[in-house]
Design a protein around this motif. Structure first.
Motif, PDB file in Angstrom:
ATOM      1  N   GLY A  29       0.856  -1.295   0.065  1.00 45.35           N
ATOM      2  CA  GLY A  29      -0.008  -0.125  -0.024  1.00 45.35           C
ATOM      3  C   GLY A  29       0.742   1.269   0.048  1.00 45.35           C
ATOM      4  N   VAL A  30       2.069   1.076  -0.269  1.00 44.02           N
ATOM      5  CA  VAL A  30       2.886   2.498  -0.577  1.00 44.02           C
ATOM      6  C   VAL A  30       3.140   3.070  -1.952  1.00 44.02           C
ATOM      7  CG1 VAL A  30       4.075   1.769   1.702  1.00 44.02           C
ATOM      8  CG2 VAL A  30       5.082   1.276  -0.483  1.00 44.02           C
ATOM      9  N   ASP A  31       3.414   4.237  -2.006  1.00 40.55           N
ATOM     10  CA  ASP A  31       3.713   4.765  -3.100  1.00 40.55           C
ATOM     11  C   ASP A  31       5.036   4.323  -3.686  1.00 40.55           C
ATOM     12  OD1 ASP A  31       5.563   6.420  -2.097  1.00 40.55           O
ATOM     13  OD2 ASP A  31       3.935   7.733  -1.625  1.00 40.55           O
ATOM     14  N   ASP A  32       5.288   4.737  -5.224  1.00 44.00           N
ATOM     15  CA  ASP A  32       6.583   4.270  -5.818  1.00 44.00           C
ATOM     16  C   ASP A  32       7.686   5.266  -5.072  1.00 44.00           C
ATOM     17  OD1 ASP A  32       5.107   2.994  -7.624  1.00 44.00           O
ATOM     18  OD2 ASP A  32       5.018   4.304  -9.296  1.00 44.00           O
ATOM     19  N   GLN A  33       7.695   6.094  -4.700  1.00 44.19           N
ATOM     20  CA  GLN A  33       8.691   6.672  -4.059  1.00 44.19           C
ATOM     21  C   GLN A  33       9.135   6.151  -2.461  1.00 44.19           C
ATOM     22  OE1 GLN A  33       7.904  10.860  -3.059  1.00 44.19           O
ATOM     23  NE2 GLN A  33       9.861  11.415  -2.541  1.00 44.19           N
ATOM     24  N   THR A  34       7.797   5.792  -1.860  1.00 47.72           N
ATOM     25  CA  THR A  34       8.234   5.148  -0.490  1.00 47.72           C
ATOM     26  C   THR A  34       8.845   3.831  -0.950  1.00 47.72           C
ATOM     27  OG1 THR A  34       6.652   6.230   0.492  1.00 47.72           O
ATOM     28  CG2 THR A  34       7.049   4.244   1.354  1.00 47.72           C
ATOM     29  N   GLU A  35       8.433   2.989  -1.758  1.00 46.28           N
ATOM     30  CA  GLU A  35       8.901   1.865  -2.110  1.00 46.28           C
ATOM     31  C   GLU A  35      10.325   2.010  -2.415  1.00 46.28           C
ATOM     32  OE1 GLU A  35       8.187  -2.058  -5.163  1.00 46.28           O
ATOM     33  OE2 GLU A  35       6.514  -0.831  -4.386  1.00 46.28           O
TER      34      GLU A  35
END
Length: 244
Positions: A167-173
């Motif tokens: 459930g995280v965005d690409d930046q957080t991943e």
């Protein structure tokens, strides 16, 4: 490679219903390892049983030959984000500092050194600018980064992470995988419950495939095959094939 974790004859049951059967694993130090399987396969249960968050029916787990009670200060655990009470009234910096409260006497306050190290951990995950913000005011991806910073702050040798990418965005991943690779460079051992088959080969050195029992464990190139994946996800609707 030196053995870091040994799991012997592990069985876990909930209300007499077995969840994990006869798990035997040897995990080497300094590896990034994905734990992969369908929903209900026992992935989260495996890491929880390792650190006594669920009761083992049978079996033993050793860390550098020691029991969990003798080794727990060297272990960092990042739970699933949806299991945490994010309404608890505390700041981002305080959440990170909690990672080493066990080192303090009840009357002690965190030293300037502790605070400096906590801020450094937040900087590594791109969250230093939010250090004084209430955790309830953060997005899901930001909350996950805070928990990752707390794990870094513990300066553990073994990291157990339950669905950190969920459930995280690409930046957080990207921020998370950058930190995982940094931990590997520092010879840390990282076990990650992971659900995205398409990124296993890119992110991890080894993979543990389980579906209540151990299907395969080893180097991603050797064991992350369509045959083993099909066996792991047999009887489920989950996509059970990778492009090779």
């Amino acid at each position: 490679m030196k053995t870091h974790v040994t799991i012997e004859n592990l069985i876990v049951a909930y209300e007499d219903k077995p969840v994990l059967f006869d798990i035997d694993l040897t995990i080497n130090r300094g590896q990034l390892i994905a734990i992969v399987g369908p929903n209900g396969a026992g992935k989260s249960t495996l890491i929880k049983a390792m650190i006594n968050l669920v009761i083992k029916t049978t079996g033993h787990v050793f860390f550098d030959g020691k029991t969990y009670e003798d080794y727990k200060k060297n272990i960092a655990y990042v739970p699933q984000r949806n299991t945490v009470d994010w309404d608890f009234p505390t700041t981002v910096k305080d959440v990170v500092l909690m990672g080493r409260y066990h080192e303090l006497k009840w009357y002690q306050k965190p030293s300037k050194t502790y605070i400096s190290e906590a801020r450094a951990a937040l900087e590594k995950v791109g969250m230093l600018a939010f250090e004084n913000r209430q955790i309830s005011k953060l997005s899901g991806g930001q909350q996950q980064r805070v928990f990752l910073a707390r794990a870094l702050f513990t300066n553990a040798s073994l990291y157990l992470m339950d669905e950190p990418f969920q459930g995280v965005d690409d930046q957080t991943e990207k921020a998370i995988i950058d930190v995982l690779r940094l931990l590997k460079q520092e010879k840390k051992t990282v076990l990650v419950v992971h659900h995205d088959l398409s990124t296993v080969s890119e992110y991890f050195d080894e993979v543990i495939l389980i579906n209540k029992r151990l299907i395969a464990h080893g180097n991603v190139k050797d064991v992350f095959t369509n045959e083993n994946i099909a066996e792991t996800f047999k009887g489920t609707k989950t996509r059970s094939k990778i492009d090779v």
